[in-house]
Enzyme design. Structure first.
Site, mmCIF file in Angstrom:
data_model
loop_
_atom_site.group_PDB
_atom_site.id
_atom_site.type_symbol
_atom_site.label_atom_id
_atom_site.label_comp_id
_atom_site.label_asym_id
_atom_site.label_seq_id
_atom_site.Cartn_x
_atom_site.Cartn_y
_atom_site.Cartn_z
ATOM 1 N N SER A 548 -32.221 -58.719 -17.888
ATOM 2 C CA SER A 548 -31.114 -58.962 -16.975
ATOM 3 C C SER A 548 -30.854 -60.472 -16.901
ATOM 4 C CB SER A 548 -31.423 -58.354 -15.605
ATOM 5 O OG SER A 548 -30.270 -58.307 -14.787
ATOM 6 N N HIS A 669 -30.075 -49.569 -15.952
ATOM 7 C CA HIS A 669 -30.628 -50.903 -15.767
ATOM 8 C C HIS A 669 -31.996 -50.890 -15.102
ATOM 9 C CE1 HIS A 669 -29.677 -55.234 -15.809
ATOM 10 N NE2 HIS A 669 -30.380 -55.321 -14.701
#
Length: 696
Positions: A548, A669
């Site tokens: 990320s 994610h």
């Protein structure tokens, strides 16, 4: 496949061809090339064909990496510790999540009169393992449970309500409940929650936003919910909320996107119910507010205190604050709970957790002993309806070699005792952990944790350095199967507490954002150089990994200092910092990074944007991108474009330093099953091990 029967690594590599566009844009006077923009569209047949070819290439390499079976088995074993969560008490009932050693997902349980029952089991809801339990909240009486699940990693939670005693589904699914808190009113008939408005009512590119606070009656259609708050505010606002135990006060906090400037409102539900401001975003501070059982409004705030202070007020006069605990110069105040006439405060000192007992007026009494040098994971107390244990605090705790366990602290006795250990018994390797202080490029002192088989460097070893450095997200000591497996195999694992995180408070965060983002990368390079100078490793044995915002970190690292790193795993990354705002949640992050629409801020971004810093003829290290097609936060197109750019530019021998992209479908994610976590970690660690010489 056995170790002996595994196919050999390909003798040659031919990278799949990506269409290279002669696309250059004039942005505020800067000529910005974007040759691989066609890869932004996953539905384009050219992108689909390129991705399928990359899949085949990646698997031909990753499946042939040595040590896969042994590493996979060891990772699975280390994850068999399972997990256990801090209990939430409602009227004598304890609610908690636990993952047993052989389970892929944690199960939510309730303990009633000493009898444990499963309430929500994601694997029972969906044997495919694609469903995750995102949040849950029991009613004040402990008779009803609101819970949220999502499928395939998209994090688009669906809210349900069930009867705790019968298991009957009373309500739901209610959609558009991503990240929604739930605040129950007494009686369990109504609650407040957060839901996006009907997407048909907003512009198409804003459908992930436009949240509102609603009042909902269990069993009634969501279309009949009362819109309580959010109209007229910025469409990117996220909200938190809580309801006092007596049901009188509703407290709402919110901020636009990821901006660290909160607003807080409070409503007297026994009065006119209007939400009145306590703190406004314009005041420029973080502030979390809540009502404790003593009836007081508590505020944890960075206003005039970047390391945070604790204040209190009468809810009827919420802007008349009294400071209870002042800011400390060398620790960060993380949380506080009221406990039987006392206050327990959670702090971190250089990312290591501490607990402190204070009198109700804020006077410090003593430090609460913790099991070691580690991290706290949540605190809870018995609610007013729970008999006994009024002076007991439950908290989760872990360190690098100890899986999360739950402890209880009694004010009366001063004792800290184990309440619930991780359910699985695992042979943990004997490793040493230490925290090292070093200087960054500008002389700032930064710290990193180092985990290895020896406390001091004995010989240069394959090393894995990681970090995050953004959004005021910090990481202290915590159990990780990947860390243990790498160090047990003879490697060194290091985590740097970079600027941009919150390890040293809000000033530390601001020193690594916007125009100061380069400080984060400098801190990371300095960590690498310190590991080399101390004799832990060499550039040929040093690998880096991040996800990320941490993917942006390692993307910047490999383009700024390619000679310093042997291998990189870049997961779910941000890499095109000129166009990141155009995709998924990207527009929320301009406060953190800056916006390409602003001339000065575009210059900040171009100075380090990894995609735009790839240069032909450079010998880049081995690089593995890992992306998740259901990611609803960071678009996988960042990694696709960067992968194509590096494959076309690198001067390194691809059979020695390949550039690969591994993509995964029906996962997003964040949350995933244990088995899929093991599969991902095996691919990542074997890739890094081969490049650095670590024998698994």
């Amino acid at each position: 496949m056995t170790e002996d029967s595994r196919a050999a690594l390909p003798a040659t590599i031919t990278y799949p061809t990506a269409e290279r566009l002669d696309l250059v844009e004039d942005l505020h006077g800067h000529l910005v090339a974007d040759p691989y923009r066609a890869l932004e569209d996953p539905a384009d047949p050219r992108t689909a064909a390129w991705s399928e070819a990359q899949d085949a290439l990646a698997r031909s390499w990753l499946d042939a990496m040595p040590g896969r079976e042994r590493l996979g088995a060891r990772l699975a074993e280390l994850m068999r510790t399972g997990s256990v969560g801090t209990p939430v008490w409602r009227a004598g009932r304890a609610f908690y999540a636990r993952r047993d050693p052989d389970q892929d997902h944690a199960v939510l349980y309730v303990l009633v009169d000493g009898v444990e029952r499963a309430l929500v089991d994601p694997s029972a809801l969906d044997p495919s393992g694609r469903t995750t339990l995102d949040r849950w909240s029991p009613s004040r009486e402990g008779t009803r449970l609101a819970y949220q699940v999502s499928v395939g990693g998209d994090e688009h939670s669906l809210l349900h309500v069930l009867d705790v005693d019968t298991g009957e589904l009373l309500d739901g699914p209610v959609d558009r409940c991503r990240y929604s808190p739930v605040g129950w009113l007494p009686g369990g008939e109504e609650f407040f929650y957060v839901r996006r408005v009907d997407p048909a009512l907003v512009p198409e590119d804003e459908r992930q936003f436009h949240r509102r606070v609603w009042r909902h009656r269990v069993g009634a259609p969501a279309s009949e919910d009362v819109n309580v708050h959010g109209d007229g505010l910025d469409h990117t606002y996220y909200y938190g909320l809580s309801v006092s135990e007596d049901g009188r006060w509703l407290v709402v906090n919110g901020a636009p996107g990821t901006v660290r400037k909160d607003s807080v409102w409070i409503a007297d539900l026994h009065g006119d119910g209007a939400l009145n401001p306590v703190v406004l975003t314009e005041e420029g501070a973080q502030c979390t507010a809540w009502i404790e059982p003593d009836g007081r409004l508590y505020l944890l705030t960075s206003l005039d205190a970047p390391r945070f202070r604790l204040c209190s007020a009468d809810p009827a006069s919420p802007r008349d604050w009294t400071e209870l605990v002042a800011e400390e110069p060398d620790s960060v105040l993380e949380g506080a709970v009221w406990l039987d006439g006392s206050l327990v405060l959670a702090r971190t000192r250089h990312a290591v957790s501490e607990l402190h007992l204070h009198d109700a007026d804020g006077t410090w009494v003593r430090e609460v002993p913790l099991p070691g040098t580690g991290s706290l994971h949540g605190m809870s107390t018995a609610d007013v309806r729970t008999p006994g244990d009024r002076d007991v605090l439950w908290f989760g705790w872990s360190d690098f070699t100890t899986p999360t366990s739950v402890y209880r602290f009694s004010v009366a006795t001063g004792a800290v005792e184990l309440h619930a250990a991780a359910p699985g018994a695992v042979d943990i390797p004997d490793l040493s952990t230490r925290q090292v202080a070093y200087e960054s490029a500008d002389g700032t002192v930064v710290r990193m944790f180092v985990v290895s088989g020896s406390r001091h460097p004995d010989l240069p070893r394959p090393t894995l350095l990681t970090g995050y450095g953004g959004f005021a997200v910090g990481r202290g000591p915590g159990y990780s199967a990947t860390t243990l497996a790498w160090a047990e195999a003879g490697g060194v694992w290091a985590h740097a507490s970079l600027r941009g995180g919150d390890e040293e408070g809000e000033e530390w965060h601001r020193a690594g954002m916007r125009e100061s983002k380069q400080n984060v990368f400098d801190d990371f390079h300095a960590a690498a150089e310190r590991l080399i100078a101390d004799g832990w490793t060499t550039p040929q044995q040093l690998s880096i990994m991040g996800g990320s915002n941490g993917g942006l970190l390692v993307g910047a690292a490999l383009t700024q200092r390619p000679e310093l790193y042997a291998a990189v795993v870049c997961s779910a990354p941000l890499l095109d910092m000129v166009r990141y705002e155009r995709f998924l949640l990207g527009r929320l992050w301009s406060e953190e990074y800056g916006s390409a629409s602003v001339p000065e801020e575009l210059e900040w971004l171009l100075a380090y944007s990894p995609y735009h810093r790839v240069r032909p003829g450079v010998e880049y290290p081995s690089v593995l991108f890992t992306v998740f097609e259901s990611d609803s936060r960071v678009d996988p197109n960042h990694a696709r474009k960067m992968c194509a750019a590096l494959q076309g530019a690198t001067a390194s021998d691809p059979t020695k330093h390949p550039v690969l992209i591994r993509r995964e479908t029906e996962v997003g994610h964040a949350g995933r099953s244990v088995s899929r976590s093991v599969g991902l970690a095996v691919d990542q660690l074997t890739f890094l091990a081969r490049a650095t010489g670590l024998e698994l």
